[in-house]
Design an enzyme around this catalytic site. Structure first.
Site, PDB file in Angstrom:
ATOM      1  N   ASP A 187       0.787  -1.223   0.000  1.00 18.25           N
ATOM      2  CA  ASP A 187       0.000   0.000   0.000  1.00 18.25           C
ATOM      3  C   ASP A 187       0.829   1.288   0.000  1.00 18.25           C
ATOM      4  OD1 ASP A 187      -2.423   1.449   0.021  1.00 18.25           O
ATOM      5  OD2 ASP A 187      -2.327   1.663   2.190  1.00 18.25           O
ATOM      6  N   ASN A 243     -15.206   0.011 -10.183  1.00 19.58           N
ATOM      7  CA  ASN A 243     -15.116   0.720  -8.899  1.00 19.58           C
ATOM      8  C   ASN A 243     -13.673   0.941  -8.464  1.00 19.58           C
ATOM      9  OD1 ASN A 243     -14.340  -1.847  -8.190  1.00 19.58           O
ATOM     10  ND2 ASN A 243     -15.883  -2.134  -6.586  1.00 19.58           N
TER      11      ASN A 243
END
Length: 376
Positions: A134, A155
Site C-alpha cells: 500500500d 469501482n
C-alpha cells in the site's frame, strides 16, 4: 536454476502460509498506469496520500536494481461481522470499513511477504527482494492486475473470481526471472451498479475515481468537511464500502481465513458518544491495532460528531455542547456546532447563541452560523 520448478514451489508454499492468491509478472514499466496517473493529476483527482513521484510509481527499474519479475499476493478478508452490535436511539454506533476490521492489513500482508521472501531466499542464490504494501512506490492494483490476481473493476478495486474485491494486496520486486502469469479478462460487462450507488459521484466514469470526492478519502481528512459531503458520510467513521457491497461479484462472498482479520465489534462498530472525549492514550490503546487509526483520533472524532448529527441524536446534545465550549481544536468545535444545528431543539439553540457571543475563531463562528440557520 529451474525457475519454473521454483515458481511451483513458491505457489505451494504460499498456500501453506495462508496467502489466498499469488501471481507473477514482469518487471517492465507500467506505461498504461503511468498515463492514467498523469491524467489523474491533471484533473486534480489524486488524494494526496499517494507516493508523489509518478515515474517511481510506474518504473520498477527506478526503485530496484535489475527488476526481473514482480510477485503479487492477495489475502482475502471477511465481509460480514460476527456478533455485530445494533445501534439504537440513545446508543448510536459508527462503522469502520471492512478493510479496517482486524489487525492492520499492512502488518498482516508484510508478514506474509517476509515469509515468502525468506522461503525463496532459502531456495535461490543471490535473490534480492523489495517488499511493498500500500505505502510503497508501485501501484498495488496495477501489479495485481498484470499478475493475474484479478481484473480492475469499474469501482477501481481489484476483483478476483474467488474472493471478489475483499482482498488485501501486496507485492515484491525481485531480481529472479520468474515467468509471468496471464492477466484475467475484465468481467464487469455492462454493469454500472457501483457508479450508480456511489454516494458522492466520486466514480466519475468506469475505472476513474475522483479521490477528492470519495467518502473513503474524506473520512481520513482532518479539517472541516465540505458542506456537500456531511450528510452523505452517514455514520461512517473510516472508509466506505458502498461500491463493494453493491458489486454483484461480491454477492455471497465472505471468507474467514485468519483470526487476525476478524472484527472486534466494539472497535469496528463503536458507540459514538464515548469517542467525543477519548484521550490520545485511550484511542491508541483501543484502536491502535487497526488500519483506520493511522490518521489519529481527530478525523474519527469529527466523523463521530457528524454521525450524531446524521442520526439527530438528542441524547448527544449535552456532549456536543461540551465539545463546542471546551475542545481546543477549531475544526472539532465547528463540526459540533453544525451537528447541534442538525439535531435541533432549545438546548442546542441556546448553546449555539451563547457560543456565538463568546467564540473568537472565524472558522467556528462560520459553523455556528450554519448551525443556527439549520434551526430556522
Amino acid at each position: 536454476m529451474d525457475y519454473e520448478a521454483l515458481k511451483e514451489e513458491i505457489i505451494a508454499y504460499s498456500k501453506k502460509i495462508g496467502i489466498s492468491k499469488i501471481g507473477f509478472t514482469s518487471g517492465d514499466p507500467f506505461i498504461e498506469m503511468k498515463n492514467r496517473l498523469i491524467r489523474q493529476e491533471e484533473l486534480g483527482y489524486q488524494s494526496g496520500f499517494e507516493h508523489k513521484n509518478i515515474e517511481e510509481r510506474t518504473h520498477p527499474e527506478l526503485i530496484f536494481d535489475e527488476p526481473r519479475s514482480i510477485i503479487a499476493i492477495a489475502l482475502a478478508y471477511p465481509s460480514k461481522m460476527k456478533d455485530a452490535p445494533r445501534g439504537e436511539r440513545g446508543s448510536r454506533r459508527g462503522i469502520f470499513c471492512k478493510a479496517s476490521w482486524g489487525v492492520d492489513y499492512h502488518v498482516l500482508v508484510r508478514e506474509k511477504l517476509e515469509q515468502l521472501a525468506s522461503f525463496i531466499d532459502s531456495k535461490a542464490d543471490n535473490g534480492r527482494f523489495k517488499l511493498m504494501v500500500d505505502t510503497g512506490e508501485l501501484v498495488d492494483r496495477a501489479v495485481a492486475e498484470r499478475a493475474g490476481i484479478g481484473w480492475s473493476g469499474k469501482n477501481c478495486s481489484i476483483i478476483t473470481p474467488e474472493f471478489g474485491s475483499y482482498v488485501y494486496l501486496g507485492e515484491m520486486i525481485t531480481n529472479l526471472p520468474f515467468a509471468p502469469d496471464e492477466p484475467i479478462q475484465d468481467q464487469c460487462g455492462e454493469c454500472t451498479k457501483c457508479l450508480d450507488a456511489c454516494p458522492t459521484g466520486a466514480l466519475v466514469q468506469p475505472g476513474q475515481l475522483d479521490a477528492q470526492r470519495c467518502i473513503a478519502f474524506l473520512t481520513q481528512t482532518k479539517g472541516v468537511l465540505p458542506d456537500e459531503f456531511r450528510d452523505k458520510v452517514g455514520n461512517r467513521l473510516y472508509g466506505c464500502d458502498t461500491c463493494q457491497t453493491i458489486c454483484p461479484k461480491n454477492k455471497g462472498v465472505d471468507f474467514h481465513l485468519n483470526p487476525d482479520m476478524e472484527a472486534n465489534p466494539e472497535i469496528a462498530k463503536p458507540l459514538l458518544q464515548p469517542l467525543l472525549d477519548i484521550s490520545n492514550r485511550e484511542f491508541k490503546e483501543k484502536y491502535g491495532e487497526v488500519s483506520g487509526s493511522w490518521r489519529g483520533k481527530k478525523p474519527i472524532q469529527r466523523n463521530a460528531i457528524l454521525a450524531l448529527g446524521h442520526f439527530k441524536e438528542q441524547s448527544a446534545v449535552r456532549d456536543l455542547v461540551k465539545v463546542l465550549n471546551e475542545d481546543v481544536r477549531p475544526e472539532i468545535r465547528g463540526t459540533a456546532a453544525w451537528s447541534l444545528g442538525k439535531i435541533g431543539g432549545e438546548q442546542a439553540k441556546e448553546a449555539l447563541i451563547r457560543a456565538q457571543a463568546e467564540e473568537n475563531d472565524s472558522l467556528v463562528l462560520k459553523e455556528i452560523n450554519k448551525g443556527l440557520q439549520l434551526l430556522e
